[in-house]
Design a protein around this motif. Structure first.
Motif, short mmCIF file in Angstrom:
data_model
loop_
_atom_site.label_atom_id
_atom_site.label_comp_id
_atom_site.label_asym_id
_atom_site.label_seq_id
_atom_site.Cartn_x
_atom_site.Cartn_y
_atom_site.Cartn_z
N THR A 86 0.83 -1.21 0.00
CA THR A 86 0.00 0.00 0.00
C THR A 86 0.86 1.27 0.00
OG1 THR A 86 -0.21 -0.15 2.40
CG2 THR A 86 -2.01 -1.05 1.11
N THR A 87 2.00 1.23 0.67
CA THR A 87 2.90 2.39 0.68
C THR A 87 3.42 2.65 -0.73
OG1 THR A 87 3.55 1.87 2.94
CG2 THR A 87 4.97 3.37 1.74
N LYS A 130 0.70 4.32 -2.73
CA LYS A 130 0.57 5.75 -2.37
C LYS A 130 1.66 6.57 -3.04
CE LYS A 130 -1.37 5.05 2.23
NZ LYS A 130 -0.97 4.95 3.62
N LYS A 173 1.04 6.84 -6.78
CA LYS A 173 -0.06 7.78 -7.02
C LYS A 173 0.43 9.22 -6.87
CE LYS A 173 -4.82 8.92 -5.61
NZ LYS A 173 -4.69 10.19 -6.26
N GLU A 202 5.59 12.00 2.15
CA GLU A 202 5.19 12.99 1.15
C GLU A 202 6.14 14.20 1.10
OE1 GLU A 202 1.28 15.58 0.04
OE2 GLU A 202 0.95 13.52 0.72
#
Length: 118
Positions: A11-12, A15, A18, A109
């Motif tokens: 999932t990381t 992310k 994306k 991020e």
């Protein structure tokens, strides 16, 4: 072009991918299990970036625990660490994004903005 080593079910990694897509940053997704960087590729990463070799290990992964690396890592030479990393993609913290002398490990991020958007 960023080489983006990922594990498709992570999932990381999703992310991070994306994030790059949303900001229009082109990258080459590479399955880290199918195409684990070679020992020489890891050496090159360490030579052109200022990353610490220990930061490349996925310390939360099952394989890391299974091999008992928490206790062993400090006693291994860099050469032995490179052997381990290149032998099993699941030992590598991901996503591992590399372009020239820039590298990010994992996904934060702010770090991605500073590294890949500047």
């Amino acid at each position: 072009m960023i080489k983006f080593y990922q594990y498709p079910n992570c999932t990381t990694c999703k992310k991070a991918a994306k994030f790059l897509q949303d900001y229009g940053v082109s990258f080459e997704p590479i399955d880290i299990v199918q195409h684990t960087p070679t020992k020489n590729e890891f050496k090159e990463i360490l030579e052109v970036t200022d990353i610490d070799i220990n930061k490349l290990f996925n310390t939360h992964g099952a394989k890391y625990r299974e091999l008992g690396l928490k206790d062993k890592l400090k006693d291994l030479t860099d050469d032995e660490k490179l052997d381990l990393l290149s032998a099993n993609g699941m030992l590598v913290k991901r996503p591992l994004a590399i372009s020239g002398d820039k590298v990010t490990v994992g996904f934060k991020e702010d770090e991605y903005k500073a590294t890949w958007l500047s």
